[in-house]
Enzyme design. Structure first.
Site, PDB file in Angstrom:
ATOM      1  CB  SER A 108      -0.933   0.007   1.226  1.00  0.00           C
ATOM      2  OG  SER A 108      -1.886  -1.021   1.129  1.00  0.00           O
ATOM      3  CG  HIS A 141      -1.825   2.315   7.755  1.00  0.00           C
ATOM      4  ND1 HIS A 141      -2.403   1.462   6.849  1.00  0.00           N
ATOM      5  CD2 HIS A 141      -1.050   1.536   8.560  1.00  0.00           C
ATOM      6  CE1 HIS A 141      -2.010   0.220   7.085  1.00  0.00           C
ATOM      7  NE2 HIS A 141      -1.188   0.242   8.129  1.00  0.00           N
ATOM      8  CB  SER A 197      -3.694   4.197   1.830  1.00  0.00           C
ATOM      9  OG  SER A 197      -3.493   2.840   1.516  1.00  0.00           O
ATOM     10  CG  HIS A 212      -0.941  -6.980  -0.612  1.00  0.00           C
ATOM     11  ND1 HIS A 212      -0.191  -5.826  -0.542  1.00  0.00           N
ATOM     12  CD2 HIS A 212      -1.703  -6.985   0.507  1.00  0.00           C
ATOM     13  CE1 HIS A 212      -0.496  -5.154   0.559  1.00  0.00           C
ATOM     14  NE2 HIS A 212      -1.415  -5.841   1.219  1.00  0.00           N
TER      15      HIS A 212
END
Length: 515
Positions: A125, A188, A190, A475
């Site tokens: 991410s 975080h 993102s 992922h």
């Protein structure tokens, strides 16, 4: 001679299976078909499908004729973290049936973006945030810097030429406002892509920086960048979790949890002091009740940190009856739009449904789908509060996950339940993962595959089965969908690099380097 006989026998069996169609469509051991009548009898008639195709054709013709080519005053980017195509498909069933549409699937234009980062086939991410917000692909684990910067480089973000500016900065430079909403910590990976430049996504506070052997006074952590550096300072709305990264270990937050900082800074107070010095109206809130008391239409700056770490899963808000204490993503999105809409020049808003991804990592499939459904609610609320004539809404994911939908379940079976019986006469789940911690929920060395029951998989804490044991599911590397509605939404059809997304948004809004 014996070996030749065995080989010929194997080939004969293989051909027999192929001829009977068993290799392509395993027979399995089905549940009683009589117990699963046709869910929608009208689907048995050919005319039903002809009429449905005609309706879609008419809508496509109307969309083509009504394609918006006026400049986008506002741009809202919705990011479903880890929201693979499989996740969206499974959410349809959670909402009632495979024929349902998740709200944003009704947007007129859909595309696919390629999510790899410069040094990894399967992205995280961090590098993806640099791509879909800044238009440049970077290295795995880095944010807001190009691929010249290796991960963990203490001075990696120091060279201006290696920094990647985000579309939030482009909007601010054009006189628009910008903001972010997330169900994760606001520091975080993102949301950090909106405002930060760092060689490691984990550097959310000064202790994390020092723990990697860097000087926190030289390598500025992500929380400090949000409060002290230009793009972060100018964000009109910051809503999410993560109080722990803004206060010291010696300080407790409003709910009694200690912070993680070791430099003595209280960044929430620093943020409030900045706004007071600038003589602007600013509110800090930490609860849903506090948010409800804010006069949003007369607020210049809004900082809301609603949890020490991440906000709770949306399904858990219902199960634990915390709806009165914890705001939903939809409520946060509505608040952000009301504050940002005060600027007549328009705004850019980033909204992340972060816990879709976190549930997948734990193979909590049910929770992931529940958060996807709430994410769709937030998109719908944004579309209701804005006009398609002047507000471009783009919905996408940063990467996929390794969850799949399998077996041949009946239409009326819940997507979170069990499929048919396998060759060992044991049922298996419709949803499963290629890897992750759910390995041990369906298999043990002594007995092999476990006997699964509907009551077991109905529990939100059930970890769905995996092929490979990992403490955290990984992922996936497949392309993710992009859905668009509003001015220049037609730009977002086709298949393209994830790093093209901010360029397309920039062109639609007439801001930044692609204006």
């Amino acid at each position: 001679m014996a070996k030749r006989f065995i080989l010929l026998l194997f080939v004969a069996v293989w051909l027999s299976g192929s001829a009977n169609g068993q290799r392509d469509h395993p027979r399995g051991r089905s549940f009683d078909a009589a117990a699963h009548p046709i869910k929608h009898p009208e689907e048995q008639q050919s005319q039903y499908w002809v009429d449905k195709a005609q309706a879609k054709l008419l809508s496509k013709l109307a969309e083509t004729q009504a394609a918006h080519t006026n400049k986008a005053k506002n741009v809202i980017m919705f990011l479903g973290d880890g929201m693979s195509v499989h996740t969206v498909t499974a959410t349809r069933n959670l909402l009632g049936d495979s024929a349902e549409q998740v709200f944003f699937e009704g947007f007129p234009y859909t595309g696919l973006s390629k999510t790899y980062c410069v040094n990894r086939q399967v992205a995280d991410s961090a590098c993806t945030a640099t791509a879909y917000l800044g238009g440049v692909k970077g290295n795995y684990g880095t944010i807001g810097v190009n691929a010249n910067v290796p991960r963990y480089s203490c001075d990696g973000d120091s060279k201006v030429e290696d920094q990647v500016l985000s579309i939030a900065q482009w909007a601010q430079a054009a006189g628009k406002d910008a903001g972010l909403v997330t169900t994760a910590r606001v520091t975080h990976a993102s949301p950090a892509g909106v405002y930060a430049h760092t060689a490691d996504r984990n550097w959310e506070n000064d202790w994390e920086v020092a723990n990697r052997g860097c000087d926190p006074e030289q390598t500025i952590d992500i929380a400090r960048q949000l409060v002290e550096q230009p793009v972060g300072q100018q964000l009109k709305v910051i809503l999410g979790g993560g109080r722990q990264n803004f206060i010291n270990t010696t300080v407790n937050d409003e709910e009694g949890y200690a912070g993680l900082r070791t430099d003595g800074r209280h960044l929430i107070r620093d943020w409030l002091d900045q706004k007071k010095e600038a003589n602007v109206s600013a509110n800090y809130v930490w609860s849903r009740k506090g948010l409800s008391l804010v006069d949003l239409e007369n607020t210049d700056y809004l900082l809301g940190l609603f949890a020490n770490s991440h906000l709770p899963y949306n399904g858990d808000r219902d199960r634990k009856r915390s709806q009165l204490a914890d705001p939903s993503l939809t409520e946060l999105t509505e608040a952000a739009i009301k504050v940002l809409s005060r600027n007549k020049e328009g705004f850019f808003l980033f909204v992340e449904g972060a816990r879709i991804d976190m549930a997948h990592h734990d193979t909590f499939a049910r929770r992931s789908l529940e958060d996807t459904a709430e994410f769709a609610n937030a998109v719908q609320k944004a579309r209701e509060l804005t006009s398609e004539d002047d507000t471009l809404i783009v919905v996408t994911a940063d990467h996929s996950h390794v969850m799949s939908i399998n077996g041949y379940p009946f239409r009326d079976q819940e997507i979170t339940g069990l499929a048919q019986l396998a060759d060992d006469n044991l049922p298996y789940t419709i949803l499963s993962y290629a890897n992750g911690p759910g390995y041990y929920s369906a298999y043990n060395r002594a007995e092999g595959r476990a006997l699964l029951k509907e009551k077991l998989v109905a529990d939100s804490d059930y970890r769905y089965p995996t092929l490979v044991p990992l403490d955290s599911e990984s992922h996936g590397g497949d392309d993710v969908a992009v859905y668009a509605s509003g001015p220049y939404a037609q730009y977002f059809s086709g298949n393209y690099e994830q790093s093209n997304i901010p360029a397309l948004m920039s062109r639609a809004a007439g801001i930044g380097p692609y204006a």
